[in-house]
Design an enzyme around this catalytic site. Structure first.
Site, short mmCIF file in Angstrom:
data_model
loop_
_atom_site.label_atom_id
_atom_site.label_comp_id
_atom_site.label_asym_id
_atom_site.label_seq_id
_atom_site.Cartn_x
_atom_site.Cartn_y
_atom_site.Cartn_z
N GLU A 1 13.86 -51.80 -36.56
CA GLU A 1 12.84 -50.86 -36.07
C GLU A 1 13.32 -49.44 -36.36
O GLU A 1 14.35 -49.02 -35.84
CB GLU A 1 12.65 -51.02 -34.55
N CYS B 1 17.17 -64.05 -16.18
CA CYS B 1 18.61 -64.00 -15.97
C CYS B 1 19.25 -64.94 -16.99
O CYS B 1 18.86 -66.11 -17.08
CB CYS B 1 18.90 -64.44 -14.54
N TRP C 1 9.54 -43.14 -24.69
CA TRP C 1 10.46 -43.54 -23.62
C TRP C 1 11.57 -42.56 -23.30
O TRP C 1 12.32 -42.76 -22.36
CB TRP C 1 11.06 -44.91 -23.90
N GLU D 1 3.29 -48.75 -24.23
CA GLU D 1 3.70 -47.97 -25.40
C GLU D 1 2.54 -47.25 -26.08
O GLU D 1 2.61 -46.94 -27.27
CB GLU D 1 4.48 -48.86 -26.37
N GLN D 2 1.49 -46.95 -25.31
CA GLN D 2 0.33 -46.30 -25.94
C GLN D 2 0.67 -44.91 -26.49
O GLN D 2 -0.01 -44.41 -27.37
CB GLN D 2 -0.85 -46.24 -24.97
N MET D 3 1.74 -44.26 -25.97
CA MET D 3 2.10 -42.94 -26.49
C MET D 3 3.17 -43.01 -27.59
O MET D 3 3.72 -41.99 -27.99
CB MET D 3 2.62 -42.05 -25.34
N HIS D 4 3.45 -44.21 -28.05
CA HIS D 4 4.48 -44.40 -29.10
C HIS D 4 3.79 -44.42 -30.45
O HIS D 4 2.93 -45.25 -30.72
CB HIS D 4 5.18 -45.73 -28.84
N ARG E 1 9.06 -56.59 -19.34
CA ARG E 1 9.66 -57.61 -20.22
C ARG E 1 11.12 -57.82 -19.85
O ARG E 1 11.65 -57.13 -18.99
CB ARG E 1 9.52 -57.19 -21.69
N ASN F 1 14.63 -60.51 -28.42
CA ASN F 1 14.45 -59.11 -28.80
C ASN F 1 15.36 -58.23 -27.97
O ASN F 1 15.32 -58.26 -26.73
CB ASN F 1 13.00 -58.67 -28.55
N GLU F 2 16.23 -57.48 -28.64
CA GLU F 2 17.08 -56.48 -27.99
C GLU F 2 17.74 -56.98 -26.72
O GLU F 2 17.41 -56.53 -25.61
CB GLU F 2 16.29 -55.20 -27.70
C1 GAL Z 1 12.46 -51.13 -28.91
C2 GAL Z 1 11.77 -52.48 -28.73
C3 GAL Z 1 10.33 -52.45 -29.19
C4 GAL Z 1 9.65 -51.20 -28.68
C5 GAL Z 1 10.40 -49.99 -29.17
C6 GAL Z 1 9.77 -48.69 -28.76
O1 GAL Z 1 13.46 -50.95 -27.98
O2 GAL Z 1 12.44 -53.50 -29.43
O3 GAL Z 1 9.68 -53.60 -28.73
O4 GAL Z 1 9.61 -51.25 -27.30
O5 GAL Z 1 11.69 -50.02 -28.65
O6 GAL Z 1 10.50 -47.60 -29.21
#
Ligand code: GAL
Length: 653
Positions: free
Chosen positions: A316, A110, A324, A364-367, A106, A144-145
């Site tokens: 969030e 630029c 991560w 992000e399957q381990m999140h 993602r 987003n971010e």
């Molecule tokens: C944030 C992001 C989310 C998700 C999350 C995972 O940085 O906005 O989409 O990736 O982290 O912790």
């Protein structure tokens, strides 16, 4: 003052439509009011260029709204679909080596690319036209971010073109630029703006003035990108506009982006940040591995309250292990509740958890989430429900007036990065680390702190203003300081460069009161790890020291006091009237000594808190947070690990 509410991040496009209604119902039962959707869904909204599939999103919005939820709708511009690259093959940001970053995750765009800027505006316009009038689309998240995954600095052709135009606009003619950058040095003079390249891949270090301007240019592109979307959204919707900022991300000026938004929000991952973003000894990381650093979240709460001009959310909130960081432990039982109440005590109007349900596929399957992939609730959900219940029995109240203001300045961060002049444990000396060191020390004294922008024009609400490492003082702040009668603490490196990144003609510190009294930083030294310079009375300088030359000439009317000396006789802390200058990077002991002395001078009450305990007041409540893994006894109150205690300030209960 209404109590804050709860929210959750949800991705209807990831789950069978048959589940949406049950999910929505379960959210409401858990006490959730807000649901954020849509921010990564572009490939499902517009699977092929100009071929749209809105109906699924219409239905998702309807199902969630029918359940009574308020929707935060994200513009999907952080995830342009694959076909976008066929249209704009040069839209990718380039790394410092000049290599394009690829599709397959993602934020692959630029900020300088005009074609992509138009695409982002186009999809925003279409979404705004379709959903802007709906009352249950109660807020918009723009993109987003920004800057996540290092995506602000891009060394692309688009950036080079944009940078040259930006420079022309700033300097007008090339002679002015050559002078401003000092290009006579090493025969770096240019004849024309179109000869100027981006400051990467030079043989040795590029000119710091060149890099500073590139940092400013890059930040301006984020501001402009965001503004293009907010201008559109404002035409179609009355709902507040929000962006979700991050922890310790400093590559763009958040205050400037915040000017175009109604609410600031940020994404709080305390355990991930402790592992990934904070300089702390291994022993501290072990001690707080399931709680997070006791000050890192609060720092960002206070920072984003300033960025949001008073209004801010957590978009969030970490609910369990993330995927991560280098290590991804689970929070101690109770921490999700503690993080939530702490945010609220700092003024968050809403805390939203990431995500409703853990996803069994992709990156992000381990999140973790509030549910496992099979739908069974995780421990976090019970804590969310508990918070919801408790919110019915307390009145958190509005934000307290803090006695102390701490300046945080994005340009100073870039200045330190451009010219760190020394290392600390293998990494360049860093402005954020220094400001955070001060913030933490203030919190250990039980103080409420406001973080303020370097453009602040009125300081009269504060008893003390602290601005360590603030490289260039803005006209606004300089003006405000001239009439300010509270205590000011600055240094080291405060007021050390001009706007063009030169050493000021009459040498630092370029700071009201100090300059007029004849205080001069005559030289600076950076020190290797393990070397420390003792100060009389306790504590040391490490990493950085400055030698001060103090005028005794009668032409300087104000008297310079030496408040602390190094053991070698040099001045360590000096003051002129109400303005103090600290001539080095203090260790924790020295910093605490300085702050205690200054609190006394400013008539600020403090209390030395036990390790791991933190306090935050609202106007009528006081909250105690136990960040440690052990119970803490404080003023006859026993607080269990990860415990939160609160009482009314006038009427203990
Ligand atoms: C944030 C992001 C989310 C998700 C999350 C995972 O940085 O906005 O989409 O990736 O982290 O912790």
């Amino acid at each position: 003052m209404k109590n804050p509410t709860l929210g959750v991040c949800y991705y209807p496009e990831h789950w069978p439509e048959a589940n949406w209604s049950d999910d929505a119902q379960a959210m409401v039962e858990a006490g959730i009011v807000w649901v954020r959707i849509g921010e990564f869904a572009w490939s499902r909204i517009e699977p092929q260029p100009e071929a749209f599939e809105w109906e699924w999103l219409d239905r998702a919005i309807e199902v969630l709204a029918n359940a009574g939820l308020k929707i935060i709708l994200g513009t999907p511009t952080a995830t342009p679909p694959r076909w976008m690259l066929d249209r704009w093959p040069d839209m990718l940001a380039c790394d410092e080596q000049g290599h394009p970053r690829k599709f397959g995750s993602r934020r692959h765009y630029c900020f300088s690319h005009w074609g992509y800027r138009q695409e982002a505006a186009r999809i925003t316009q279409l979404m705004a036209q379709r959903y802007g009038h709906l009352s249950h689309v109660s807020a918009w998240q723009v993109d987003n971010e920004y800057s996540c995954h290092d995506t602000v600095l891009s060394y692309s052709l688009a950036a080079q073109t944009g940078f040259r135009l930006w420079l022309k606009e700033r300097y007008g003619d090339i002679t002015t630029l050559n002078e401003a950058w000092g290009n006579i040095f090493w025969s770096m003079e240019y004849d024309r703006f179109d000869q100027i390249e981006l400051p990467n891949q030079t043989v040795t270090e590029p000119n710091p003035s060149h890099v500073m301007d590139f940092r400013r240019y890059s930040s301006d592109q984020v501001v402009a990108f965001n503004r293009e979307q907010t201008n559109i959204l404002k035409q179609y919707s009355q709902s507040p506009l929000v962006h979700n900022y991050m922890g310790r991300i400093t590559d763009f000026d958040h205050y400037e982006v915040g000017e175009d938004l109604d609410i600031a929000s940020w994404d709080s991952y305390p355990l991930g940040f402790l592992e990934d973003r904070i300089k702390q000894p291994e022993s501290v990381k072990q001690e707080y591995m399931r709680q997070g650093d006791p000050d890192f979240q609060a720092f960002h709460h206070d920072l984003y309250r300033a960025v949001g001009k008073g209004r801010w959310w957590v978009m969030e909130q970490q609910p369990g292990p993330v995927n991560w960081a280098p290590f991804n432990p689970a929070p101690l039982p109770g921490m999700v509740r503690l993080w939530t109440f702490e945010a609220m005590a700092h003024g968050a109007e809403m805390v939203s958890y990431f995500r409703w349900r853990q996803l069994p596929f992709a990156q992000e399957q381990m999140h973790s989430g509030l549910h496992r992939p099979d739908g069974v609730p995780t421990p976090a959900l019970a804590e969310v429900k508990q918070v919801f219940k408790e919110l019915n029995s307390i009145d958190i109240g509005s934000v307290v007036e803090a006695p102390v203001a701490l300046v945080f300045d994005y340009e100073s961060q870039w200045s330190w990065q451009v010219q760190p002049q020394g290392y600390r444990e293998g990494e360049p000396l860093d402005y954020f680390d220094m400001v955070f060191h001060y913030y933490s020390a203030l919190r250990k004294l039980g103080l409420n702190v406001d973080i303020i922008s370097p453009q602040t024009t009125n300081l009269s609400a504060y008893k003390m203003v602290i601005a360590p490492g603030l490289v260039t003082l803005s006209k606004n702040l300089s003006h405000a300081l001239q009439t300010y009668s509270g205590v000011v603490l600055c240094g080291p490196r405060s007021g050390s460069k001009t706007d063009n990144f030169h050493i000021p003609d009459d040498l630092p510190p370029c700071w009201p009161t100090l300059k007029e009294a004849g205080v001069t930083v005559s030289w600076v030294e950076s020190l290797r790890d393990g070397v420390s310079i003792p100060v009389e009375g306790g504590g040391h300088f490490c990493h950085w020291i400055e030698q001060l030359e103090l005028s005794t000439s009668p032409k300087h009317k104000s008297h310079i006091a030496i408040n602390m000396r190094r053991k070698d006789g040099n001045a360590a802390l000096i003051s002129v009237d109400n303005v103090y200058y600290l001539a080095g990077w203090p260790d924790s002991e020295l910093l605490q000594r300085c702050l205690l002395a200054l609190c006394d001078a400013a008539d600020i009450e403090y209390t030395l808190l036990p390790k791991g305990l933190r306090i935050r007041d609202t106007q009528h409540m006081q909250f105690l947070f136990n960040y440690s893994a052990q119970p803490i006894e404080y003023q006859q109150i026993n607080i269990e690990p990860a415990g939160v205690y609160w009482h009314c300030k006038n009427n203990n209960n």
